[in-house]
Design an enzyme around this catalytic site. Structure first.
Site, PDB file in Angstrom:
ATOM      1  N   LYS A  95       0.818  -1.216   0.000  1.00  0.00           N
ATOM      2  CA  LYS A  95       0.000   0.000   0.000  1.00  0.00           C
ATOM      3  C   LYS A  95       0.851   1.264   0.000  1.00  0.00           C
ATOM      4  O   LYS A  95       0.542   2.231  -0.713  1.00  0.00           O
ATOM      5  CB  LYS A  95      -0.951  -0.013   1.206  1.00  0.00           C
ATOM      6  CG  LYS A  95      -1.896   1.162   1.271  1.00  0.00           C
ATOM      7  CD  LYS A  95      -3.015   0.891   2.256  1.00  0.00           C
ATOM      8  CE  LYS A  95      -2.481   0.577   3.639  1.00  0.00           C
ATOM      9  NZ  LYS A  95      -1.810   1.742   4.274  1.00  0.00           N
TER      10      LYS A  95
ATOM     11  N   ARG B 167     -11.013   2.856   9.398  1.00  0.00           N
ATOM     12  CA  ARG B 167     -10.766   1.458   9.748  1.00  0.00           C
ATOM     13  C   ARG B 167     -11.952   0.803  10.428  1.00  0.00           C
ATOM     14  O   ARG B 167     -11.866  -0.361  10.833  1.00  0.00           O
ATOM     15  CB  ARG B 167      -9.532   1.363  10.660  1.00  0.00           C
ATOM     16  CG  ARG B 167      -8.241   1.791   9.968  1.00  0.00           C
ATOM     17  CD  ARG B 167      -7.062   1.586  10.864  1.00  0.00           C
ATOM     18  NE  ARG B 167      -5.800   1.932  10.205  1.00  0.00           N
ATOM     19  CZ  ARG B 167      -4.604   1.824  10.765  1.00  0.00           C
ATOM     20  NH1 ARG B 167      -4.510   1.377  12.012  1.00  0.00           N
ATOM     21  NH2 ARG B 167      -3.521   2.163  10.106  1.00  0.00           N
TER      22      ARG B 167
ATOM     23  N   ARG C 126      11.015  -9.161   6.181  1.00  0.00           N
ATOM     24  CA  ARG C 126      11.379  -7.739   6.195  1.00  0.00           C
ATOM     25  C   ARG C 126      12.494  -7.458   7.195  1.00  0.00           C
ATOM     26  O   ARG C 126      12.534  -8.026   8.288  1.00  0.00           O
ATOM     27  CB  ARG C 126      10.165  -6.868   6.542  1.00  0.00           C
ATOM     28  CG  ARG C 126       9.200  -6.715   5.420  1.00  0.00           C
ATOM     29  CD  ARG C 126       8.213  -5.591   5.668  1.00  0.00           C
ATOM     30  NE  ARG C 126       7.515  -5.673   6.957  1.00  0.00           N
ATOM     31  CZ  ARG C 126       6.334  -5.100   7.172  1.00  0.00           C
ATOM     32  NH1 ARG C 126       5.732  -4.429   6.198  1.00  0.00           N
ATOM     33  NH2 ARG C 126       5.754  -5.201   8.351  1.00  0.00           N
TER      34      ARG C 126
ATOM     35  N   ARG D 241      11.619  -6.101  13.018  1.00  0.00           N
ATOM     36  CA  ARG D 241      10.668  -5.536  13.964  1.00  0.00           C
ATOM     37  C   ARG D 241      10.145  -6.631  14.883  1.00  0.00           C
ATOM     38  O   ARG D 241       9.969  -7.769  14.454  1.00  0.00           O
ATOM     39  CB  ARG D 241       9.495  -4.883  13.225  1.00  0.00           C
ATOM     40  CG  ARG D 241       9.758  -3.465  12.800  1.00  0.00           C
ATOM     41  CD  ARG D 241       8.601  -2.886  12.013  1.00  0.00           C
ATOM     42  NE  ARG D 241       7.281  -3.216  12.564  1.00  0.00           N
ATOM     43  CZ  ARG D 241       6.151  -2.647  12.128  1.00  0.00           C
ATOM     44  NH1 ARG D 241       6.185  -1.776  11.151  1.00  0.00           N
ATOM     45  NH2 ARG D 241       4.995  -2.991  12.658  1.00  0.00           N
TER      46      ARG D 241
ATOM     47  N   ARG E 105      -2.487  -9.633  13.217  1.00  0.00           N
ATOM     48  CA  ARG E 105      -2.717  -8.339  12.591  1.00  0.00           C
ATOM     49  C   ARG E 105      -3.578  -8.466  11.335  1.00  0.00           C
ATOM     50  O   ARG E 105      -4.433  -7.626  11.065  1.00  0.00           O
ATOM     51  CB  ARG E 105      -1.371  -7.684  12.246  1.00  0.00           C
ATOM     52  CG  ARG E 105      -0.619  -7.186  13.483  1.00  0.00           C
ATOM     53  CD  ARG E 105       0.876  -7.046  13.222  1.00  0.00           C
ATOM     54  NE  ARG E 105       1.181  -6.110  12.142  1.00  0.00           N
ATOM     55  CZ  ARG E 105       2.369  -6.050  11.552  1.00  0.00           C
ATOM     56  NH1 ARG E 105       3.335  -6.885  11.914  1.00  0.00           N
ATOM     57  NH2 ARG E 105       2.587  -5.160  10.602  1.00  0.00           N
TER      58      ARG E 105
END
Length: 297
Positions: free
Chosen positions: A91, A167, A202, A231, A242
């Protein structure tokens, strides 16, 4: 459309000058026996207007010369776009490509929140109080921030791209009550197994802030590879949680924008994904232009 009587006129020479290019978006075709238009302060063209011919016809001057009166019509309305996508759906990349091509104002609620806190605004102070206590910032505070940004002069002039917001259905309802309705709701769809692979692989360079992926975009040098970090929530277990939350939120919001939703396959390259989005936006602009032409006619 501007009133014909609000325009002032002066005589034209045999070789008339064009109107200043800063006041019009396209050249005006003059008729043979016409008079040049000189706009007074009360009738000057605004940046969001273009001169067009009206049906006022010819108006006689004292010396018998005839001329065609010009009026004013609004330019096409700017685009108002919402985009949603799961973590690692690409995104952010697509938002960058969209704003580069279409000049929209990119608005992300998270960025607004951080900016308000850094600026020490009233909204920022209230938000920080909740965050310091480990609580979620109430909807009304975030919605107020988003509303103010959408109402900004640049957003109204250039159009906006609202990133990852609303959201929830309550946020969508609040925006609608404030008068904000998108032209298009873009939903990036990527299979969950691809999303998990993207997230788990990532890595972040703590020095430059650049994001890498061990498989798709590895660090350029061994030195960078040795210092990149992961992370804490980029694990398979946490990313699935998530994703579950994301899907629940999207389902609630889609019911508000079902008629204007465009679902985009986000599993391809960034160029392939943008080609789909670009096609939808191009079609939307054409529809707006057709509507504008119908109104002008």
């Amino acid at each position: 459309m501007a009133s014909c009587s609000s325009l002032n006129f002066t005589a034209i020479s045999s070789n008339p000058q064009k109107l200043p290019s800063s006041s019009i978006s396209s050249p005006i075709v003059q008729r043979p026996v016409t008079s040049h238009l000189s706009f007074s302060k009360s009738s000057s063209l605004h940046s969001d207007q273009i001169p067009i011919r009206t049906h006022c016809g010819k108006v006689p001057q004292p010396n018998g010369a005839g001329f065609v009166v010009l009026g004013c019509a609004r330019k096409k309305e700017p685009l108002r776009i919402m985009i949603s996508g799961a973590p690692a759906s690409g995104k952010g990349t697509q938002c960058e490509l969209i704003t580069q091509k279409y000049g929209l104002v990119h608005i992300a609620a998270g960025d607004l929140l951080r900016a308000e806190i850094a600026a020490g605004s009233e909204n920022g102070k209230q938000a920080k109080e909740y965050m310091d206590k480990g609580k979620l910032v109430p909807n009304e505070i975030v919605v107020t921030m988003v509303k103010e940004r959408l109402n900004g002069p640049d957003s109204r002039e250039k159009g906006w791209l609202l990133d990852g917001y609303p959201r929830s259905s309550s946020q969508a309802i609040a925006l609608k009550e404030f008068g904000f309705q998108p032209d298009l709701f873009i939903l990036l769809e990527v299979p969950e197994e691809i999303l998990v692979e993207r997230v788990v692989g990532r890595r972040l360079d703590p020095i430059t802030g650049k994001i890498y992926h061990l498989k798709y975009s590895p660090p350029e040098t061994e030195e960078i590879a040795s210092r990149v970090t992961q992370r804490f929530d980029d694990t398979e277990e946490k990313v699935k949680l998530r994703l579950q939350t994301h899907h629940q939120n999207v389902e609630a919001v889609l019911s508000m924008y079902e008629d204007i939703t465009v679902k985009v396959n986000g599993s391809g390259s960034k160029q392939e994904v943008f080609a789909q989005i670009n096609g939808a936006l191009t079609q939307l602009l054409e529809q707006k232009q057709e509507k504008l032409g119908t109104v002008a006619a």
